[in-house]
Design a protein around this motif. Structure first.
Motif, PDB file in Angstrom:
ATOM      1  N   VAL A 186       0.719  -1.010  -0.027  1.00 29.91           N
ATOM      2  CA  VAL A 186       0.202  -0.095  -0.277  1.00 29.91           C
ATOM      3  C   VAL A 186       0.813   1.155  -0.047  1.00 29.91           C
ATOM      4  O   VAL A 186       1.834   1.238   0.916  1.00 29.91           O
ATOM      5  N   PRO A 187       0.801   2.249  -1.053  1.00 30.89           N
ATOM      6  CA  PRO A 187       1.483   3.497  -0.858  1.00 30.89           C
ATOM      7  C   PRO A 187       1.439   4.072   0.677  1.00 30.89           C
ATOM      8  O   PRO A 187       0.329   3.905   1.102  1.00 30.89           O
ATOM      9  N   ALA A 188       2.473   4.847   0.887  1.00 32.09           N
ATOM     10  CA  ALA A 188       2.654   5.472   2.297  1.00 32.09           C
ATOM     11  C   ALA A 188       1.359   6.263   2.592  1.00 32.09           C
ATOM     12  O   ALA A 188       0.977   6.267   3.664  1.00 32.09           O
ATOM     13  N   ALA A 189       1.191   6.998   1.671  1.00 34.09           N
ATOM     14  CA  ALA A 189       0.048   8.010   2.215  1.00 34.09           C
ATOM     15  C   ALA A 189      -1.432   7.322   2.304  1.00 34.09           C
ATOM     16  O   ALA A 189      -2.263   7.560   3.219  1.00 34.09           O
ATOM     17  N   ARG A 190      -1.635   6.343   1.667  1.00 30.69           N
ATOM     18  CA  ARG A 190      -2.831   5.431   1.659  1.00 30.69           C
ATOM     19  C   ARG A 190      -2.598   4.578   3.261  1.00 30.69           C
ATOM     20  O   ARG A 190      -3.476   4.407   3.787  1.00 30.69           O
ATOM     21  N   ARG A 191      -1.347   4.216   3.265  1.00 34.33           N
ATOM     22  CA  ARG A 191      -1.020   3.487   4.358  1.00 34.33           C
ATOM     23  C   ARG A 191      -1.714   4.380   5.922  1.00 34.33           C
ATOM     24  O   ARG A 191      -2.072   3.772   6.656  1.00 34.33           O
ATOM     25  N   GLU A 192      -1.013   5.634   5.555  1.00 34.09           N
ATOM     26  CA  GLU A 192      -1.473   6.572   6.804  1.00 34.09           C
ATOM     27  C   GLU A 192      -2.660   6.802   7.180  1.00 34.09           C
ATOM     28  O   GLU A 192      -3.347   6.924   8.123  1.00 34.09           O
ATOM     29  N   ALA A 193      -3.477   6.824   5.844  1.00 35.07           N
ATOM     30  CA  ALA A 193      -4.832   7.277   6.084  1.00 35.07           C
ATOM     31  C   ALA A 193      -5.628   5.819   6.558  1.00 35.07           C
ATOM     32  O   ALA A 193      -6.477   5.993   7.430  1.00 35.07           O
ATOM     33  N   PHE A 194      -5.026   4.875   6.303  1.00 37.89           N
ATOM     34  CA  PHE A 194      -5.709   3.570   6.905  1.00 37.89           C
ATOM     35  C   PHE A 194      -5.532   3.421   8.412  1.00 37.89           C
ATOM     36  O   PHE A 194      -6.275   3.185   9.098  1.00 37.89           O
ATOM     37  N   VAL A 195      -4.265   3.963   8.688  1.00 38.95           N
ATOM     38  CA  VAL A 195      -3.914   3.898  10.223  1.00 38.95           C
ATOM     39  C   VAL A 195      -4.970   4.940  10.904  1.00 38.95           C
ATOM     40  O   VAL A 195      -5.397   4.312  12.105  1.00 38.95           O
ATOM     41  N   ARG A 196      -5.140   5.949  10.534  1.00 36.22           N
ATOM     42  CA  ARG A 196      -5.962   6.786  11.022  1.00 36.22           C
ATOM     43  C   ARG A 196      -7.500   6.614  11.146  1.00 36.22           C
ATOM     44  O   ARG A 196      -8.079   6.452  12.098  1.00 36.22           O
ATOM     45  N   VAL A 252      -8.573   3.087  11.073  1.00 39.96           N
ATOM     46  CA  VAL A 252      -8.806   1.920  11.863  1.00 39.96           C
ATOM     47  C   VAL A 252      -8.564   2.269  13.222  1.00 39.96           C
ATOM     48  O   VAL A 252      -9.203   1.692  14.364  1.00 39.96           O
ATOM     49  N   ARG A 253      -7.931   3.453  13.707  1.00 43.00           N
ATOM     50  CA  ARG A 253      -7.735   3.991  15.118  1.00 43.00           C
ATOM     51  C   ARG A 253      -9.114   4.306  15.796  1.00 43.00           C
ATOM     52  O   ARG A 253      -9.392   4.359  16.900  1.00 43.00           O
ATOM     53  N   GLU A 254      -9.587   4.834  14.718  1.00 43.74           N
ATOM     54  CA  GLU A 254     -11.235   5.556  14.930  1.00 43.74           C
ATOM     55  C   GLU A 254     -12.333   4.378  15.212  1.00 43.74           C
ATOM     56  O   GLU A 254     -13.394   4.708  15.737  1.00 43.74           O
ATOM     57  N   LEU A 255     -12.193   3.481  14.507  1.00 41.16           N
ATOM     58  CA  LEU A 255     -13.236   2.311  14.649  1.00 41.16           C
ATOM     59  C   LEU A 255     -13.448   1.808  16.220  1.00 41.16           C
ATOM     60  O   LEU A 255     -12.433   1.642  16.535  1.00 41.16           O
ATOM     61  N   PRO A 256     -14.554   1.134  16.386  1.00 38.31           N
ATOM     62  CA  PRO A 256     -14.817   0.472  17.753  1.00 38.31           C
ATOM     63  C   PRO A 256     -14.159  -0.717  17.726  1.00 38.31           C
ATOM     64  O   PRO A 256     -13.640  -1.171  16.520  1.00 38.31           O
ATOM     65  N   GLY A 257     -13.675  -1.200  18.820  1.00 39.27           N
ATOM     66  CA  GLY A 257     -13.111  -2.724  18.792  1.00 39.27           C
ATOM     67  C   GLY A 257     -11.578  -2.500  19.093  1.00 39.27           C
ATOM     68  O   GLY A 257     -11.161  -1.497  19.722  1.00 39.27           O
ATOM     69  N   HIS A 258     -10.845  -3.417  18.193  1.00 32.89           N
ATOM     70  CA  HIS A 258      -9.357  -3.416  18.723  1.00 32.89           C
ATOM     71  C   HIS A 258      -8.761  -3.629  17.101  1.00 32.89           C
ATOM     72  O   HIS A 258      -9.475  -4.037  16.066  1.00 32.89           O
ATOM     73  N   TRP A 259      -7.688  -3.156  16.810  1.00 28.11           N
ATOM     74  CA  TRP A 259      -6.705  -3.471  15.683  1.00 28.11           C
ATOM     75  C   TRP A 259      -5.521  -4.209  15.978  1.00 28.11           C
ATOM     76  O   TRP A 259      -4.629  -3.933  16.875  1.00 28.11           O
ATOM     77  N   ILE A 260      -5.277  -5.172  15.141  1.00 27.45           N
ATOM     78  CA  ILE A 260      -3.903  -6.260  15.379  1.00 27.45           C
ATOM     79  C   ILE A 260      -3.242  -6.093  13.937  1.00 27.45           C
ATOM     80  O   ILE A 260      -3.933  -6.148  12.997  1.00 27.45           O
ATOM     81  N   SER A 261      -2.199  -5.365  14.358  1.00 25.42           N
ATOM     82  CA  SER A 261      -1.108  -5.543  13.053  1.00 25.42           C
ATOM     83  C   SER A 261       0.036  -6.339  13.102  1.00 25.42           C
ATOM     84  O   SER A 261       0.603  -6.497  14.250  1.00 25.42           O
ATOM     85  N   ASN A 262       0.554  -6.956  11.927  1.00 27.80           N
ATOM     86  CA  ASN A 262       1.491  -7.853  11.876  1.00 27.80           C
ATOM     87  C   ASN A 262       2.460  -7.376  10.913  1.00 27.80           C
ATOM     88  O   ASN A 262       2.214  -8.183   9.746  1.00 27.80           O
ATOM     89  N   GLU A 263       3.212  -6.426  10.802  1.00 27.22           N
ATOM     90  CA  GLU A 263       3.960  -5.717   9.741  1.00 27.22           C
ATOM     91  C   GLU A 263       5.355  -5.522  10.058  1.00 27.22           C
ATOM     92  O   GLU A 263       5.714  -5.679  11.120  1.00 27.22           O
ATOM     93  N   ALA A 264       6.239  -5.485   8.646  1.00 26.90           N
ATOM     94  CA  ALA A 264       7.414  -5.096   8.966  1.00 26.90           C
ATOM     95  C   ALA A 264       7.814  -3.981   9.467  1.00 26.90           C
ATOM     96  O   ALA A 264       7.013  -2.811   9.456  1.00 26.90           O
TER      97      ALA A 264
END
Length: 311
Positions: A245-255, A257-269
């Motif tokens: 995923v391009p960096a700018a799109r990646r940052e938009a995703f992180v913003r 997913v942090r706002e969604l209810p529940g939890h976020w699990i990441s497993n990335e380099a």
């Protein structure tokens, strides 16, 4: 990073000690001006070793010998190029559930799982697989996922999953022989145990198919997350996906997913999803960072074969 450098890194950090065939091939491609010139006509994301080697294998080409690999790839480049441009490394390694399990089992149950970059959805069944951490076994059934785990007490049970859904730009279907053959081509040549594991996991998924939605990880995530049942803990997770995923799109995703209810699990380099204050990795091999809600917890290997807990 140049294409040659990317192949050197893949050979020395990912394939070394894991796939002698791909280690040898990576070093050969890194020194092969003709192949590098062909690869450099592609978009950067389509030049990666995993994708090239899988496409050649899927088309029936040789990977055991660098010289014959060179000849085949140069001769069949038009057909190879078409597949490289249209396919992606959708390695659907159910073994990664072994590093997700300690986090999933500790969350408030039951769970509603939503995987971003789900491929065929095989990582959406952590409750249906069995696990072995050294002498400790959890769960029952097939496949049995083995993981060398350090610095942690293995979970006592599998999670309770009441809803499972996946989001992918190109979801794969475990009941489609062509899709399954592509998933098999993505498994490295020596890894017969992973091919057997893929077939067992595919049988689990085919018996109770998940909800797989074709869509974008930013534009289409909120609507899918809203379908999770009330009373279940929503868990959005992804593993070895964001590098595509391009960096700018990646940052938009992180913003997002942090706002969604529940939890976020990441497993990335760690260079893909950065964390402050990480301890040193266990060795020079390529590791992912397992994190819950942005807090890093463990170093993990790419196929779920090992994890070192520090969180």
């Amino acid at each position: 990073m140049t294409t040659a450098e990317a192949y050197v890194e893949f050979g020395s950090r990912e394939a070394r000690g894991v796939s002698p065939t791909y280690e040898r091939l990576s070093w050969a491609v890194a020194r092969d001006d003709a192949l590098l010139a062909l690869l450099d006509t592609l978009p950067p994301g389509k030049r990666q070793p995993n994708l090239l080697f899988a496409v050649v294998r899927w088309l029936g080409g040789p990977v055991d010998d660098p010289a014959t690999f060179h000849d085949y790839t140069v001769t069949h480049w038009p057909a190879i190029e078409v597949e490289l441009r249209t396919r992606a490394t959708q390695t659907n390694e159910s073994g990664r559930c072994a590093v997700l399990l300690p986090v999933l089992a500790a969350l408030p149950q039951p769970l509603a799982l939503l995987e971003v970059g789900a491929s065929a959805g095989l990582c959406l069944y952590p409750d249906r697989y069995a696990y072995r951490y050294g002498e400790h076994q959890v769960g029952s059934g097939e496949p049995v996922l083995e993981c060398a785990a350090g610095g942690m007490v293995p979970p006592a049970c599998v999670p309770q999953v009441v809803w499972r859904a996946g989001l992918d730009l190109n979801p794969l279907d475990v009941t489609d022989p062509d899709d399954v053959s592509w998933l098999e081509a993505l498994i490295w040549p020596e890894h017969a145990h992973r091919r057997a594991r893929l077939r067992a996991a595919a049988a689990v998924a085919a018996a109770d198919p998940p909800l797989l939605v074709r869509g974008d990880l930013v534009d289409d995530l909120p609507a899918l997350a809203a379908q999770a049942p009330a009373g279940a803990t929503l868990v959005v997770f992804h593993t070895s996906v964001l590098y595509q995923v391009p960096a700018a799109r990646r940052e938009a995703f992180v913003r997002l997913v942090r706002e969604l209810p529940g939890h976020w699990i990441s497993n990335e380099a760690p260079e893909v999803l950065r964390h402050d204050g990480l301890p040193d990795a266990p060795d020079a091999a390529l590791h992912n960072v397992l994190a819950l809600d942005g807090k890093p917890l463990a170093w993990t290997r790419g196929h779920g074969q090992a994890m070192t807990w520090f969180g």
